[in-house]
Scaffold this motif. Structure first.
Motif, mmCIF file in Angstrom:
data_model
loop_
_atom_site.group_PDB
_atom_site.id
_atom_site.type_symbol
_atom_site.label_atom_id
_atom_site.label_comp_id
_atom_site.label_asym_id
_atom_site.label_seq_id
_atom_site.Cartn_x
_atom_site.Cartn_y
_atom_site.Cartn_z
ATOM 1 N N GLN A 63 -41.075 4.268 7.520
ATOM 2 C CA GLN A 63 -42.453 3.902 7.209
ATOM 3 C C GLN A 63 -43.308 4.013 8.468
ATOM 4 O O GLN A 63 -44.436 4.456 8.432
ATOM 5 N N ASP A 64 -42.729 3.585 9.579
ATOM 6 C CA ASP A 64 -43.321 3.676 10.908
ATOM 7 C C ASP A 64 -42.153 3.555 11.892
ATOM 8 O O ASP A 64 -41.011 3.396 11.455
ATOM 9 N N PRO A 65 -42.373 3.663 13.194
ATOM 10 C CA PRO A 65 -41.243 3.632 14.137
ATOM 11 C C PRO A 65 -40.414 2.347 14.106
ATOM 12 O O PRO A 65 -39.272 2.342 14.567
ATOM 13 N N ASP A 66 -40.957 1.268 13.526
ATOM 14 C CA ASP A 66 -40.247 -0.012 13.502
ATOM 15 C C ASP A 66 -39.724 -0.424 12.130
ATOM 16 O O ASP A 66 -39.062 -1.454 12.010
ATOM 17 N N THR A 67 -40.036 0.369 11.092
ATOM 18 C CA THR A 67 -39.695 -0.037 9.725
ATOM 19 C C THR A 67 -39.120 1.130 8.933
ATOM 20 O O THR A 67 -39.725 2.192 8.870
ATOM 21 N N ALA A 68 -37.965 0.886 8.309
ATOM 22 C CA ALA A 68 -37.357 1.863 7.409
ATOM 23 C C ALA A 68 -37.376 1.288 5.999
ATOM 24 O O ALA A 68 -37.127 0.093 5.801
ATOM 25 N N MET B 120 -32.175 -1.037 16.363
ATOM 26 C CA MET B 120 -31.774 0.254 15.834
ATOM 27 C C MET B 120 -32.968 1.197 15.952
ATOM 28 O O MET B 120 -34.095 0.822 15.645
ATOM 29 N N SER B 121 -32.713 2.409 16.358
ATOM 30 C CA SER B 121 -33.795 3.373 16.575
ATOM 31 C C SER B 121 -33.974 4.310 15.379
ATOM 32 O O SER B 121 -33.041 4.501 14.584
ATOM 33 N N PRO B 122 -35.135 4.913 15.249
ATOM 34 C CA PRO B 122 -35.341 5.918 14.201
ATOM 35 C C PRO B 122 -34.321 7.064 14.307
ATOM 36 O O PRO B 122 -33.865 7.582 13.278
ATOM 37 N N GLU B 123 -33.956 7.423 15.522
ATOM 38 C CA GLU B 123 -32.975 8.500 15.712
ATOM 39 C C GLU B 123 -31.614 8.097 15.159
ATOM 40 O O GLU B 123 -30.902 8.920 14.559
ATOM 41 N N GLU B 124 -31.249 6.840 15.343
ATOM 42 C CA GLU B 124 -29.973 6.351 14.803
ATOM 43 C C GLU B 124 -29.991 6.321 13.279
ATOM 44 O O GLU B 124 -28.987 6.633 12.640
ATOM 45 N N ILE B 125 -31.141 5.970 12.703
ATOM 46 C CA ILE B 125 -31.285 6.002 11.247
ATOM 47 C C ILE B 125 -31.037 7.424 10.745
ATOM 48 O O ILE B 125 -30.261 7.647 9.822
ATOM 49 N N GLY B 126 -31.721 8.395 11.349
ATOM 50 C CA GLY B 126 -31.569 9.786 10.937
ATOM 51 C C GLY B 126 -30.162 10.301 11.121
ATOM 52 O O GLY B 126 -29.617 10.967 10.236
ATOM 53 N N ALA B 127 -29.554 9.999 12.248
ATOM 54 C CA ALA B 127 -28.190 10.471 12.510
ATOM 55 C C ALA B 127 -27.218 9.898 11.492
ATOM 56 O O ALA B 127 -26.342 10.620 10.982
ATOM 57 N N VAL C 60 -36.001 -1.914 -0.124
ATOM 58 C CA VAL C 60 -36.005 -2.988 0.851
ATOM 59 C C VAL C 60 -36.498 -2.398 2.165
ATOM 60 O O VAL C 60 -36.292 -1.215 2.428
ATOM 61 N N GLU C 61 -37.188 -3.205 2.954
ATOM 62 C CA GLU C 61 -37.579 -2.766 4.289
ATOM 63 C C GLU C 61 -36.570 -3.283 5.295
ATOM 64 O O GLU C 61 -36.121 -4.429 5.200
ATOM 65 N N ALA C 62 -36.240 -2.439 6.269
ATOM 66 C CA ALA C 62 -35.399 -2.844 7.399
ATOM 67 C C ALA C 62 -36.290 -2.863 8.634
ATOM 68 O O ALA C 62 -36.987 -1.890 8.913
ATOM 69 N N TYR C 63 -36.277 -3.988 9.343
ATOM 70 C CA TYR C 63 -37.112 -4.163 10.532
ATOM 71 C C TYR C 63 -36.270 -3.820 11.755
ATOM 72 O O TYR C 63 -35.462 -4.611 12.234
ATOM 73 N N LEU C 64 -36.452 -2.607 12.238
ATOM 74 C CA LEU C 64 -35.542 -1.989 13.197
ATOM 75 C C LEU C 64 -35.486 -2.679 14.552
ATOM 76 O O LEU C 64 -34.438 -2.661 15.200
ATOM 77 N N ALA C 65 -36.556 -3.295 14.983
ATOM 78 C CA ALA C 65 -36.576 -3.903 16.319
ATOM 79 C C ALA C 65 -35.529 -5.000 16.471
ATOM 80 O O ALA C 65 -34.993 -5.195 17.554
#
Length: 100
Positions: A38-43, A1-8, A75-80
């Motif tokens: 938090q960073d490009p790989d963690t929400a 999942m990408s940061p852009e998908e999180i935002g959308a 909770v942290e989500a590990y996007l990769a």
């Protein structure tokens, strides 16, 4: 999942607004945190503690709780390697939890 998908996805929920910075964008409803990158790989997603435990049990490769967050409703989500449906559900849960 990408940061852009999180935002959308976050912005598709009623009343959610983007705040934060370019490097660490965050989405809020009623001025209350829903999700922050938090960073490009963690929400970081704000969820009730009982929902957090269910997320961790059901999706151990997607979610985690570092020691610094154990006492918080986060909770942290590990996007990769995240399950997109599980992350979306966590964001929706956060949105429901934070609405006034």
């Amino acid at each position: 999942m990408s940061p852009e998908e999180i935002g959308a996805y976050a912005e598709s929920l009623l009343g959610v607004k983007r705040k934060g910075t370019q490097a660490r964008p965050a989405w809020y409803v009623d001025d209350r945190l829903v999700v922050r990158l938090q960073d490009p790989d963690t929400a970081v997603i704000r969820v009730p503690l009982h929902d957090r435990e269910a997320l961790l049990d059901a999706h151990p490769d997607t979610f985690g709780v570092p020691p610094r967050m154990e006492a918080h409703h986060k909770v942290e989500a590990y996007l990769a390697h995240a399950d997109p449906a599980a992350v979306q559900q966590a964001i929706r849960t956060a949105w429901e939890f934070q609405r006034r």
